[in-house]
Design a protein around this motif. Structure first.
Motif, PDB file in Angstrom:
ATOM      1  N   ASN A  17      42.836  30.789   3.405  1.00 63.18           N
ATOM      2  CA  ASN A  17      42.060  29.957   4.327  1.00 63.18           C
ATOM      3  C   ASN A  17      40.766  30.640   4.778  1.00 63.18           C
ATOM      4  OD1 ASN A  17      43.254  31.881   5.952  1.00 63.18           O
ATOM      5  ND2 ASN A  17      43.459  30.496   7.702  1.00 63.18           N
ATOM      6  N   SER A  18      40.332  31.675   4.035  1.00 63.14           N
ATOM      7  CA  SER A  18      39.175  32.446   4.500  1.00 63.14           C
ATOM      8  C   SER A  18      37.890  31.610   4.517  1.00 63.14           C
ATOM      9  CB  SER A  18      38.981  33.702   3.649  1.00 63.14           C
ATOM     10  OG  SER A  18      38.820  33.361   2.301  1.00 63.14           O
ATOM     11  N   TYR A  19      37.830  30.552   3.695  1.00 61.75           N
ATOM     12  CA  TYR A  19      36.656  29.666   3.713  1.00 61.75           C
ATOM     13  C   TYR A  19      36.409  29.161   5.142  1.00 61.75           C
ATOM     14  CZ  TYR A  19      34.349  25.075   2.988  1.00 61.75           C
ATOM     15  OH  TYR A  19      33.552  23.974   3.059  1.00 61.75           O
ATOM     16  N   PHE A  20      37.464  28.679   5.793  1.00 58.31           N
ATOM     17  CA  PHE A  20      37.304  28.117   7.133  1.00 58.31           C
ATOM     18  C   PHE A  20      36.984  29.213   8.152  1.00 58.31           C
ATOM     19  CE2 PHE A  20      39.988  25.220   4.730  1.00 58.31           C
ATOM     20  CZ  PHE A  20      39.251  24.063   4.867  1.00 58.31           C
ATOM     21  N   LYS A  21      37.623  30.363   7.964  1.00 60.65           N
ATOM     22  CA  LYS A  21      37.361  31.452   8.913  1.00 60.65           C
ATOM     23  C   LYS A  21      35.931  31.968   8.767  1.00 60.65           C
ATOM     24  CE  LYS A  21      40.856  34.409   8.980  1.00 60.65           C
ATOM     25  NZ  LYS A  21      42.023  35.143   8.463  1.00 60.65           N
ATOM     26  N   ASP A  22      35.486  32.124   7.521  1.00 59.49           N
ATOM     27  CA  ASP A  22      34.148  32.680   7.295  1.00 59.49           C
ATOM     28  C   ASP A  22      33.057  31.727   7.781  1.00 59.49           C
ATOM     29  OD1 ASP A  22      35.318  34.906   6.298  1.00 59.49           O
ATOM     30  OD2 ASP A  22      34.875  34.511   4.198  1.00 59.49           O
ATOM     31  N   ILE A  23      33.251  30.429   7.532  1.00 58.70           N
ATOM     32  CA  ILE A  23      32.223  29.482   7.992  1.00 58.70           C
ATOM     33  C   ILE A  23      32.186  29.451   9.517  1.00 58.70           C
ATOM     34  CG2 ILE A  23      31.607  27.040   8.153  1.00 58.70           C
ATOM     35  CD1 ILE A  23      32.536  26.712   5.346  1.00 58.70           C
ATOM     36  N   LYS A  24      33.363  29.448  10.110  1.00 57.30           N
ATOM     37  CA  LYS A  24      33.435  29.365  11.574  1.00 57.30           C
ATOM     38  C   LYS A  24      32.724  30.552  12.221  1.00 57.30           C
ATOM     39  CE  LYS A  24      36.647  28.819  15.310  1.00 57.30           C
ATOM     40  NZ  LYS A  24      38.019  28.844  15.748  1.00 57.30           N
ATOM     41  N   GLU A  25      32.970  31.714  11.650  1.00 60.90           N
ATOM     42  CA  GLU A  25      32.404  32.914  12.284  1.00 60.90           C
ATOM     43  C   GLU A  25      30.988  33.217  11.790  1.00 60.90           C
ATOM     44  OE1 GLU A  25      35.481  35.798  11.597  1.00 60.90           O
ATOM     45  OE2 GLU A  25      36.931  34.394  12.429  1.00 60.90           O
TER      46      GLU A  25
END
Ligand code: HEM
Length: 225
Positions: free
Chosen positions: A77-85
């Motif tokens: 799920n790093s896509y969502f984490k990276d975009i968010k941060e």
């Protein structure tokens, strides 16, 4: 006649234009966008992305391009984490990626997937299956030839339907490929493939996924693969 140009739709409207037509909803749009956990964009192909970043100096195939995530070969799920941060200029965020955290409805799901990798995996699997089952039609209907190297013998014509619903029989080249894989992992060239060969692979993958899920991951970056 007066013609008013409404201009291009917003990225969120554009996503809905495309995906609603296919019967997919907001949750499925967000989940499917998570496919960008993997892979890279290349300016010479789509016009998006940098020619190279610190994360794409090596990789399978040609180096270069810009990835959405740091570990762009690992599904999680790093896509969502990276975009968010938004933590790195070397990571790609397309306008349609950013929209997932800007549009109020998309945002519900994007926030959830950033926090809950298991929910992302479950929803992604369902949305991907739905997308795959929409029944793509091939144009031209008679198929195209994808390998026209005369040294390879008579090329096989690519017919999409053969690889989708309805046709269970594998092509000869696919059978050879599976046999080569089987022998590469120690299978005997003189014996037929055991009938439970695929079942064993599926069981082995499932066990690995379970082990990874429960024991293999102590950091916050979840991956089932
Ligand atoms: C939501 C709308 C989408 C947009 C706007 C979009 C846009 C793009 C763009 C611009 C690229 C870069 C292509 C290149 O330069 O080579 C790309 C790559 C990619 N897309 Fe999407 N995409 C979308 C949806 C999807 C979906 C639904 C999937 C799969 C379920 C997907 C999977 C991928 C993958 C795996 C790559 C990397 C390909 C590679 O590494 O060569 N995308 N996408």
């Amino acid at each position: 006649m007066l013609c008013l140009d409404a201009g291009p739709p917003s990225p969120a409207d554009h996503l809905r234009d495309v995906f609603y037509r296919m019967g997919l909803n907001d949750q499925e749009i967000v989940a499917l966008s998570g496919a960008h956990t993997l892979g890279r964009a290349r300016p010479e192909r789509s016009g998006w992305g940098k020619p190279e970043t610190k994360y794409t100096k090596t990789g399978p195939g040609e180096a270069g391009g810009q990835s959405w995530t740091v570990k762009w070969l690992k599904f999680g799920n790093s896509y969502f984490k990276d975009i968010k941060e938004k933590r790195d200029e070397d990571l790609l965020v397309l306008p349609t990626d950013a929209a997932l955290f800007e549009d109020p409805s998309f945002k519900n799901y994007a926030e959830k997937y950033a926090e809950d990798p298991a929910a992302f995996f479950k929803d992604y699997a369902e949305a991907h299956a739905k997308l795959s089952n929409l029944g793509a039609k091939f144009d031209p209907p008679e198929g195209i030839i994808i390998d026209n190297d005369p040294a390879q013998g008579t090329p096989e014509k690519f017919v999409a339907a053969k690889y989708s619903t309805g046709k269970k029989e594998l092509s000869e080249s696919m059978k050879k490929k599976i046999r080569a894989e089987y022998e590469a992992i120690g299978g005997s060239p003189n014996k037929p493939l055991p009938t439970n060969y695929f079942l064993n692979i599926i069981i082995a993958i499932s066990v690995l996924v379970l082990l990874f899920t429960f024991f293999g991951n102590n950091n916050s970056d979840y991956s089932g693969f």
